[in-house]
Scaffold this motif. Sequence first.
Motif, PDB file in Angstrom:
ATOM      1  N   LEU A 165       1.025  -1.195   0.141  1.00 47.18           N
ATOM      2  CA  LEU A 165       0.176  -0.093  -0.091  1.00 47.18           C
ATOM      3  C   LEU A 165       0.894   1.110  -0.013  1.00 47.18           C
ATOM      4  O   LEU A 165       0.517   2.363  -0.703  1.00 47.18           O
ATOM      5  N   ILE A 166       1.868   1.277   0.719  1.00 47.25           N
ATOM      6  CA  ILE A 166       2.882   2.383   0.908  1.00 47.25           C
ATOM      7  C   ILE A 166       3.330   2.467  -0.595  1.00 47.25           C
ATOM      8  O   ILE A 166       3.545   3.967  -1.056  1.00 47.25           O
ATOM      9  N   LYS A 167       3.772   1.462  -1.188  1.00 49.43           N
ATOM     10  CA  LYS A 167       4.416   1.755  -2.704  1.00 49.43           C
ATOM     11  C   LYS A 167       3.325   2.349  -3.641  1.00 49.43           C
ATOM     12  O   LYS A 167       3.841   3.162  -4.568  1.00 49.43           O
ATOM     13  N   LEU A 168       1.960   1.994  -3.624  1.00 47.24           N
ATOM     14  CA  LEU A 168       0.950   2.451  -4.473  1.00 47.24           C
ATOM     15  C   LEU A 168       0.757   3.864  -4.069  1.00 47.24           C
ATOM     16  O   LEU A 168       0.380   4.832  -5.118  1.00 47.24           O
ATOM     17  N   LEU A 169       0.818   4.179  -2.772  1.00 46.96           N
ATOM     18  CA  LEU A 169       0.528   5.455  -2.293  1.00 46.96           C
ATOM     19  C   LEU A 169       1.481   6.502  -2.922  1.00 46.96           C
ATOM     20  O   LEU A 169       1.360   7.696  -3.477  1.00 46.96           O
ATOM     21  N   CYS A 170       2.802   5.734  -2.883  1.00 48.35           N
ATOM     22  CA  CYS A 170       3.886   6.709  -3.532  1.00 48.35           C
ATOM     23  C   CYS A 170       4.159   6.938  -4.986  1.00 48.35           C
ATOM     24  O   CYS A 170       4.318   7.944  -5.495  1.00 48.35           O
ATOM     25  N   LYS A 171       3.193   6.004  -5.660  1.00 48.13           N
ATOM     26  CA  LYS A 171       2.807   6.215  -7.166  1.00 48.13           C
ATOM     27  C   LYS A 171       1.731   7.028  -7.414  1.00 48.13           C
ATOM     28  O   LYS A 171       1.194   7.354  -8.557  1.00 48.13           O
ATOM     29  N   GLN A 172       1.273   7.607  -6.281  1.00 52.63           N
ATOM     30  CA  GLN A 172       0.195   8.606  -6.226  1.00 52.63           C
ATOM     31  C   GLN A 172      -1.296   8.082  -6.489  1.00 52.63           C
ATOM     32  O   GLN A 172      -2.003   8.799  -7.568  1.00 52.63           O
ATOM     33  N   MET A 173      -1.429   6.725  -6.534  1.00 52.05           N
ATOM     34  CA  MET A 173      -2.678   6.175  -6.910  1.00 52.05           C
ATOM     35  C   MET A 173      -3.902   6.512  -5.937  1.00 52.05           C
ATOM     36  O   MET A 173      -3.395   6.701  -4.646  1.00 52.05           O
ATOM     37  N   ASN A 174      -4.862   6.595  -6.122  1.00 52.25           N
ATOM     38  CA  ASN A 174      -5.979   7.030  -5.450  1.00 52.25           C
ATOM     39  C   ASN A 174      -6.424   5.896  -4.618  1.00 52.25           C
ATOM     40  O   ASN A 174      -6.024   4.909  -4.837  1.00 52.25           O
ATOM     41  N   THR A 175      -7.384   6.125  -3.817  1.00 47.91           N
ATOM     42  CA  THR A 175      -8.041   5.192  -2.827  1.00 47.91           C
ATOM     43  C   THR A 175      -8.813   4.057  -3.861  1.00 47.91           C
ATOM     44  O   THR A 175      -8.499   2.854  -3.475  1.00 47.91           O
ATOM     45  N   LYS A 176      -9.559   4.348  -4.907  1.00 53.18           N
ATOM     46  CA  LYS A 176      -9.838   3.408  -5.621  1.00 53.18           C
ATOM     47  C   LYS A 176      -9.135   2.561  -6.410  1.00 53.18           C
ATOM     48  O   LYS A 176      -9.309   1.463  -6.506  1.00 53.18           O
ATOM     49  N   GLU A 177      -8.071   3.130  -6.759  1.00 55.84           N
ATOM     50  CA  GLU A 177      -6.979   2.487  -7.714  1.00 55.84           C
ATOM     51  C   GLU A 177      -6.339   1.471  -6.961  1.00 55.84           C
ATOM     52  O   GLU A 177      -6.016   0.356  -6.965  1.00 55.84           O
ATOM     53  N   ILE A 178      -6.006   1.905  -5.635  1.00 52.55           N
ATOM     54  CA  ILE A 178      -5.314   0.845  -4.487  1.00 52.55           C
ATOM     55  C   ILE A 178      -6.293  -0.037  -4.207  1.00 52.55           C
ATOM     56  O   ILE A 178      -5.639  -1.119  -4.141  1.00 52.55           O
ATOM     57  N   GLY A 179      -7.393   0.280  -3.849  1.00 50.48           N
ATOM     58  CA  GLY A 179      -8.447  -0.609  -3.418  1.00 50.48           C
ATOM     59  C   GLY A 179      -8.459  -1.909  -4.340  1.00 50.48           C
ATOM     60  O   GLY A 179      -8.492  -3.156  -4.015  1.00 50.48           O
ATOM     61  N   HIS A 180      -8.308  -1.401  -5.632  1.00 51.29           N
ATOM     62  CA  HIS A 180      -8.699  -2.403  -6.858  1.00 51.29           C
ATOM     63  C   HIS A 180      -7.385  -3.452  -6.878  1.00 51.29           C
ATOM     64  O   HIS A 180      -7.537  -4.449  -7.055  1.00 51.29           O
ATOM     65  N   ASN A 181      -6.276  -2.834  -6.739  1.00 45.57           N
ATOM     66  CA  ASN A 181      -4.782  -3.591  -6.968  1.00 45.57           C
ATOM     67  C   ASN A 181      -4.603  -4.402  -5.761  1.00 45.57           C
ATOM     68  O   ASN A 181      -4.202  -5.494  -5.933  1.00 45.57           O
ATOM     69  N   LEU A 182      -5.241  -4.037  -4.536  1.00 43.46           N
ATOM     70  CA  LEU A 182      -4.883  -4.711  -3.357  1.00 43.46           C
ATOM     71  C   LEU A 182      -6.281  -5.683  -3.067  1.00 43.46           C
ATOM     72  O   LEU A 182      -6.144  -6.381  -2.033  1.00 43.46           O
ATOM     73  N   ASN A 183      -7.044  -5.504  -3.854  1.00 43.05           N
ATOM     74  CA  ASN A 183      -8.474  -6.336  -3.454  1.00 43.05           C
ATOM     75  C   ASN A 183      -8.927  -6.050  -2.056  1.00 43.05           C
ATOM     76  O   ASN A 183      -9.429  -6.712  -1.261  1.00 43.05           O
ATOM     77  N   LEU A 184      -9.041  -4.660  -1.656  1.00 44.22           N
ATOM     78  CA  LEU A 184      -9.403  -4.035  -0.405  1.00 44.22           C
ATOM     79  C   LEU A 184     -10.670  -3.162  -0.863  1.00 44.22           C
ATOM     80  O   LEU A 184     -10.586  -2.479  -1.829  1.00 44.22           O
ATOM     81  N   SER A 185     -11.435  -2.908   0.064  1.00 48.68           N
ATOM     82  CA  SER A 185     -12.615  -1.735  -0.061  1.00 48.68           C
ATOM     83  C   SER A 185     -11.854  -0.498   0.162  1.00 48.68           C
ATOM     84  O   SER A 185     -10.926  -0.289   0.556  1.00 48.68           O
ATOM     85  N   GLU A 186     -12.421   0.512  -0.376  1.00 46.36           N
ATOM     86  CA  GLU A 186     -11.996   1.728  -0.111  1.00 46.36           C
ATOM     87  C   GLU A 186     -12.005   2.213   1.085  1.00 46.36           C
ATOM     88  O   GLU A 186     -10.850   3.015   1.656  1.00 46.36           O
ATOM     89  N   THR A 188     -11.376   0.180   3.693  1.00 48.77           N
ATOM     90  CA  THR A 188     -10.295  -0.447   4.279  1.00 48.77           C
ATOM     91  C   THR A 188      -9.057   0.092   3.959  1.00 48.77           C
ATOM     92  O   THR A 188      -7.937   0.526   4.648  1.00 48.77           O
ATOM     93  N   VAL A 189      -8.914   0.790   2.626  1.00 54.94           N
ATOM     94  CA  VAL A 189      -7.794   1.194   2.175  1.00 54.94           C
ATOM     95  C   VAL A 189      -7.270   2.632   3.065  1.00 54.94           C
ATOM     96  O   VAL A 189      -6.232   2.916   3.444  1.00 54.94           O
ATOM     97  N   GLU A 190      -8.434   3.524   3.228  1.00 53.67           N
ATOM     98  CA  GLU A 190      -8.511   4.559   4.134  1.00 53.67           C
ATOM     99  C   GLU A 190      -7.804   4.304   5.532  1.00 53.67           C
ATOM    100  O   GLU A 190      -6.891   5.094   6.087  1.00 53.67           O
ATOM    101  N   GLN A 191      -8.453   3.124   5.974  1.00 57.93           N
ATOM    102  CA  GLN A 191      -8.116   3.064   7.637  1.00 57.93           C
ATOM    103  C   GLN A 191      -6.681   2.322   7.493  1.00 57.93           C
ATOM    104  O   GLN A 191      -5.730   2.813   8.231  1.00 57.93           O
ATOM    105  N   TYR A 192      -6.097   1.589   6.407  1.00 57.46           N
ATOM    106  CA  TYR A 192      -4.790   1.361   6.394  1.00 57.46           C
ATOM    107  C   TYR A 192      -3.984   2.622   6.173  1.00 57.46           C
ATOM    108  O   TYR A 192      -2.790   2.952   6.994  1.00 57.46           O
TER     109      TYR A 192
END
Length: 223
Positions: A165-186, A188-192
């Motif tokens: 998740l840290i790596k995806l954040l550094c690539k400036q992906m948004n919450t929805k994109e990160i959730g899709h990549n990691l199979n997490l709800s938006e 849960t991504v925000e909580q992480y």
Amino acid sequence: MTKTKYNSVLVIDDHKMVANGIKLLIGDLFENFLMAHDGASGMSLALRHFPQLIVVDYSLPDTTGDLLVRELKYKLPKSHILAYSFTYSPDVIVRMLQSGINGYVIKKEDDEEFIKAVHLLMQNKDYFCKEARIHIVNRFTGTEDEYSIKHLIANTKFSGKEIELIKLLCKQMNTKEIGHNLNLSERTVEQYRSNIGRRIGAKNLAGIIKFALQNGIVQIDDL
């Protein structure tokens, strides 16, 4: 002391007396004790036996500890790596830290300190001896990266999911994109993200990126 034995340990140190001393000290804690005296033979043994714990010196005849540790961590991600060296240069300690070590003990420390580090690493915890921590803190004193200092002192342990998740954040992906990549709800991504920021003391994305760069989670070219 617990009678439970750990599986295997590999010591990579060019001083045979030091390696033999480590065997006398912790050999009874492990079912299998392996030793090598240069980086190449150490890597060969590691790939054949997949040791739970690898003890690495910084100064080796054919390489430096940080380069060896990066390769070990890449090929044996489940192994715990303890740096055990006479070297207490802040530059060396930080390089070893960024390479992925789980602990650092300076050879002048007493036997109990080394044994303590071994047990903690085998419990999936990180450990840096007091002098190593002091050098790390002094290295970062005067910078704005106070969250890095807090991380290094606390030896924060992130899960694989959090690192991704840290790596995806550094690539400036948004919450929805990160959730899709990691199979997490938006949600849960925000909580992480909130939890990660709190643990490292980063108040915004820039702080997370600085932390990731400082600790070798991402490289400039990855951004």
